[in-house]
Structure formats: structure tokens, C-alpha cells
Design a protein around this motif. Structure first.
Motif, PDB file in Angstrom:
ATOM      1  N   SER A  24       0.829  -1.202   0.000  1.00 18.93           N
ATOM      2  CA  SER A  24       0.000   0.000   0.000  1.00 18.93           C
ATOM      3  C   SER A  24       0.868   1.258   0.000  1.00 18.93           C
ATOM      4  CB  SER A  24      -0.906   0.005   1.228  1.00 18.93           C
ATOM      5  OG  SER A  24      -0.112   0.076   2.404  1.00 18.93           O
ATOM      6  N   ALA A  25       0.245   2.339  -0.436  1.00 20.36           N
ATOM      7  CA  ALA A  25       0.940   3.628  -0.464  1.00 20.36           C
ATOM      8  C   ALA A  25       1.098   4.171   0.953  1.00 20.36           C
ATOM      9  CB  ALA A  25       0.142   4.621  -1.305  1.00 20.36           C
ATOM     10  N   PRO A  26       2.162   4.922   1.201  1.00 24.10           N
ATOM     11  CA  PRO A  26       2.288   5.616   2.490  1.00 24.10           C
ATOM     12  C   PRO A  26       1.118   6.581   2.680  1.00 24.10           C
ATOM     13  CG  PRO A  26       4.369   5.648   1.292  1.00 24.10           C
ATOM     14  CD  PRO A  26       3.320   5.127   0.343  1.00 24.10           C
ATOM     15  N   ARG A  27       0.862   6.952   3.933  1.00 20.35           N
ATOM     16  CA  ARG A  27      -0.321   7.784   4.250  1.00 20.35           C
ATOM     17  C   ARG A  27      -0.271   9.163   3.614  1.00 20.35           C
ATOM     18  NH1 ARG A  27       0.314   4.880   8.980  1.00 20.35           N
ATOM     19  NH2 ARG A  27       1.674   6.415   9.895  1.00 20.35           N
ATOM     20  N   ASN A  28       0.889   9.843   3.674  1.00 26.72           N
ATOM     21  CA  ASN A  28       0.966  11.217   3.187  1.00 26.72           C
ATOM     22  C   ASN A  28       2.058  11.331   2.125  1.00 26.72           C
ATOM     23  OD1 ASN A  28       1.050  13.948   2.739  1.00 26.72           O
ATOM     24  ND2 ASN A  28       1.161  14.528   4.892  1.00 26.72           N
ATOM     25  N   LEU A  29       1.648  11.312   0.877  1.00 27.00           N
ATOM     26  CA  LEU A  29       2.604  11.376  -0.233  1.00 27.00           C
ATOM     27  C   LEU A  29       3.091  12.795  -0.515  1.00 27.00           C
ATOM     28  CD1 LEU A  29       0.943   8.878  -2.717  1.00 27.00           C
ATOM     29  CD2 LEU A  29       2.841   8.469  -1.167  1.00 27.00           C
ATOM     30  N   ASP A  30       2.501  13.772   0.162  1.00 27.30           N
ATOM     31  CA  ASP A  30       2.878  15.164  -0.069  1.00 27.30           C
ATOM     32  C   ASP A  30       3.861  15.690   0.974  1.00 27.30           C
ATOM     33  OD1 ASP A  30       1.287  15.338  -2.330  1.00 27.30           O
ATOM     34  OD2 ASP A  30      -0.483  15.879  -1.159  1.00 27.30           O
ATOM     35  N   ASN A  31       4.293  14.840   1.897  1.00 27.33           N
ATOM     36  CA  ASN A  31       5.225  15.267   2.927  1.00 27.33           C
ATOM     37  C   ASN A  31       6.379  14.272   3.014  1.00 27.33           C
ATOM     38  OD1 ASN A  31       6.520  15.607   5.517  1.00 27.33           O
ATOM     39  ND2 ASN A  31       4.835  16.980   6.036  1.00 27.33           N
ATOM     40  N   ALA A  32       7.518  14.666   2.498  1.00 32.79           N
ATOM     41  CA  ALA A  32       8.680  13.777   2.455  1.00 32.79           C
ATOM     42  C   ALA A  32       9.155  13.380   3.849  1.00 32.79           C
ATOM     43  CB  ALA A  32       9.817  14.441   1.685  1.00 32.79           C
ATOM     44  N   CYS A  33       9.023  14.285   4.818  1.00 33.99           N
ATOM     45  CA  CYS A  33       9.463  13.978   6.183  1.00 33.99           C
ATOM     46  C   CYS A  33       8.587  12.884   6.796  1.00 33.99           C
ATOM     47  CB  CYS A  33       9.423  15.237   7.047  1.00 33.99           C
ATOM     48  SG  CYS A  33      10.518  16.547   6.456  1.00 33.99           S
ATOM     49  N   ALA A  36       9.395   9.608   5.135  1.00 34.58           N
ATOM     50  CA  ALA A  36      10.648   9.057   5.646  1.00 34.58           C
ATOM     51  C   ALA A  36      10.454   8.398   7.003  1.00 34.58           C
ATOM     52  CB  ALA A  36      11.698  10.153   5.738  1.00 34.58           C
ATOM     53  N   THR A  37       9.607   8.990   7.820  1.00 29.84           N
ATOM     54  CA  THR A  37       9.342   8.422   9.147  1.00 29.84           C
ATOM     55  C   THR A  37       8.519   7.146   9.039  1.00 29.84           C
ATOM     56  OG1 THR A  37       9.411  10.631  10.116  1.00 29.84           O
ATOM     57  CG2 THR A  37       8.307   8.918  11.399  1.00 29.84           C
ATOM     58  N   GLU A  38       7.509   7.167   8.182  1.00 31.55           N
ATOM     59  CA  GLU A  38       6.624   6.013   8.034  1.00 31.55           C
ATOM     60  C   GLU A  38       7.312   4.837   7.338  1.00 31.55           C
ATOM     61  OE1 GLU A  38       2.448   4.713   5.858  1.00 31.55           O
ATOM     62  OE2 GLU A  38       2.922   6.838   6.020  1.00 31.55           O
ATOM     63  N   ARG A  39       8.127   5.113   6.327  1.00 28.64           N
ATOM     64  CA  ARG A  39       8.772   4.048   5.543  1.00 28.64           C
ATOM     65  C   ARG A  39      10.285   4.283   5.460  1.00 28.64           C
ATOM     66  NH1 ARG A  39       4.377   1.936   2.131  1.00 28.64           N
ATOM     67  NH2 ARG A  39       2.656   1.969   3.607  1.00 28.64           N
ATOM     68  N   PRO A  40      10.992   4.098   6.570  1.00 26.00           N
ATOM     69  CA  PRO A  40      12.440   4.345   6.542  1.00 26.00           C
ATOM     70  C   PRO A  40      13.185   3.457   5.545  1.00 26.00           C
ATOM     71  CG  PRO A  40      11.784   3.290   8.605  1.00 26.00           C
ATOM     72  CD  PRO A  40      10.527   3.656   7.882  1.00 26.00           C
ATOM     73  N   GLN A  41      12.629   2.270   5.253  1.00 28.36           N
ATOM     74  CA  GLN A  41      13.291   1.381   4.281  1.00 28.36           C
ATOM     75  C   GLN A  41      13.285   1.999   2.886  1.00 28.36           C
ATOM     76  OE1 GLN A  41      10.314   0.919   5.683  1.00 28.36           O
ATOM     77  NE2 GLN A  41       8.914  -0.207   4.359  1.00 28.36           N
ATOM     78  N   TYR A  42      12.284   2.832   2.575  1.00 30.09           N
ATOM     79  CA  TYR A  42      12.263   3.511   1.279  1.00 30.09           C
ATOM     80  C   TYR A  42      13.458   4.456   1.169  1.00 30.09           C
ATOM     81  CZ  TYR A  42       7.355   2.157   0.330  1.00 30.09           C
ATOM     82  OH  TYR A  42       6.198   1.479   0.076  1.00 30.09           O
TER      83      TYR A  42
END
Length: 195
Positions: A24-33, A36-42
Motif C-alpha cells: 500500500s501507499a504511504p499515508r501522506n505522499l505530499d510530505n517527504a518527512c 521518511a518516518t513512516e517508511r524508513p526502508q524507502y
């Protein structure tokens, strides 16, 4: 005998639950910070690709956003004839990078990474870096030029060289949005690193 069946049933249920990766997509695609917090592996994958190929993380992010919205198992829509008869997918594009079968196979051959999959974020970001680096080599596109890197990514190196994108106003709009998103991600990442 029933105890054996019960044990097999429990093992099958556990295997089914644990075997599916979350694409699934991360929750907030408009905020890079937040991303980064939600998907550190990315971000670990994108930093590795940046070190290997020289393509900045915000550029990679903007291209992946345009291609799949960070949905790991994204596919193109199914085509229908007469509105109801399925005729297959629009293309072989798959995964985060939406790489086509032939281009993905070329990447696997050239990098020696035969086990790479388009649904693995590390492989997908490495592919984006590899392809962008090819765009620099073949078409002279700077590795920080998100707009033209995206146009070459979408049209292929030969299509980009011919200027095939000029007859596609919708694609030029997407490329402009990719460039804006790359700038936005860059500014956000600079600010969240200072916190």
C-alpha cells in the motif's frame, strides 16, 4: 488424525497471513518527512541508489510518485473491447518503478542483479537510478533535471531524443509536476533534517 488436520489448518492460516507483503501507499505522499518516518526502508533504498548512480533522493521520489504513487504492486489498467471483454493490460509495467518487462530485463542483465523484482523498493529505486544514469549517458540529461529525466523515463531514450513528448501536452504537464514535486520534496527533506 483430527489433531494433524487441525495443526495443518493453523500452519496454513499463519502462512497465508504472514506471506503477503504490504504494497500500500504511504499515508501522506505530499510530505517527504512523514514519508521518511513512516517508511524508513524507502529512504535507505533511495540513499543507496543515490550513492550508486548519483540521482538525488527527491528526484527518485518524484519519479516513483508519478509512476506508482509508491504502490509496490501497481499495474496498468486492463483494456476492454466493447466495454466488457477484457483484452489484457495496457502494458507490462509493474511495481514501484512501473518498469516494462524488456527494460527490466536489460537492467537485470547490465547490473548482474538477476533476482531483482519490480515489487521490491530497493530494486525499484536502483532501477530508477540506473535508468536515469542511462538518460545522462545517452541524452546528456543532468541527474538533477527531474523534468527531462522523467520525460526520458516515460518515452524511452530514443523517444526522448526524437522529442516524441512534444506531441503529448498531457505528458509535458506530468513532467512539470514531477519537477515541482522533486523541488518540494528537496525543500521538505532539508527542513526535516534540521529538526
Amino acid at each position: 488424525m483430527s489433531r494433524t488436520y487441525a495443526l495443518l489448518f493453523v500452519v496454513a492460516i499463519l502462512a497465508a497471513c504472514g506471506g503477503r507483503q504490504d504494497f500500500s501507499a504511504p499515508r501522506n505522499l505530499d510530505n517527504a518527512c512523514e514519508l521518511a518516518t513512516e517508511r524508513p526502508q524507502y529512504f535507505a533504498a533511495m540513499r543507496a541508489s543515490e550513492r550508486r548512480w548519483g540521482v538525488a533522493v527527491p528526484v527518485q521520489m518524484a519519479i516513483i510518485h508519478a509512476e506508482s504513487r509508491f504502490i509496490g504492486d501497481a499495474r496498468t489498467p486492463v483494456r476492454y473491447t466493447l466495454g466488457v471483454i477484457p483484452m489484457g493490460r495496457q502494458s507490462s509495467a509493474l511495481g514501484y518503478s512501473q518498469a516494462l518487462d524488456g527494460t527490466w530485463e536489460e537492467y537485470q542483465r547490465e547490473t548482474g542483479n538477476r533476482r531483482a523484482t519490480r515489487t521490491n523498493i530497493r530494486d525499484a529505486t536502483d532501477f530508477v537510478g540506473w535508468y536515469s544514469n542511462k538518460s545522462r549517458e545517452r541524452n546528456g540529461i543532468a541527474l538533477n533535471d527531474a523534468r527531462n529525466l522523467y520525460l526520458a523515463y516515460h518515452e524511452g531514450h530514443t523517444g526522448f531524443a526524437r522529442g516524441s513528448y512534444n506531441s503529448k501536452p498531457w505528458l509535458l504537464g506530468v513532467a512539470d509536476r514531477v519537477a515541482s514535486r522533486a523541488q518540494m520534496y528537496d525543500q521538505q527533506l532539508r527542513s526535516c533534517r534540521r529538526r
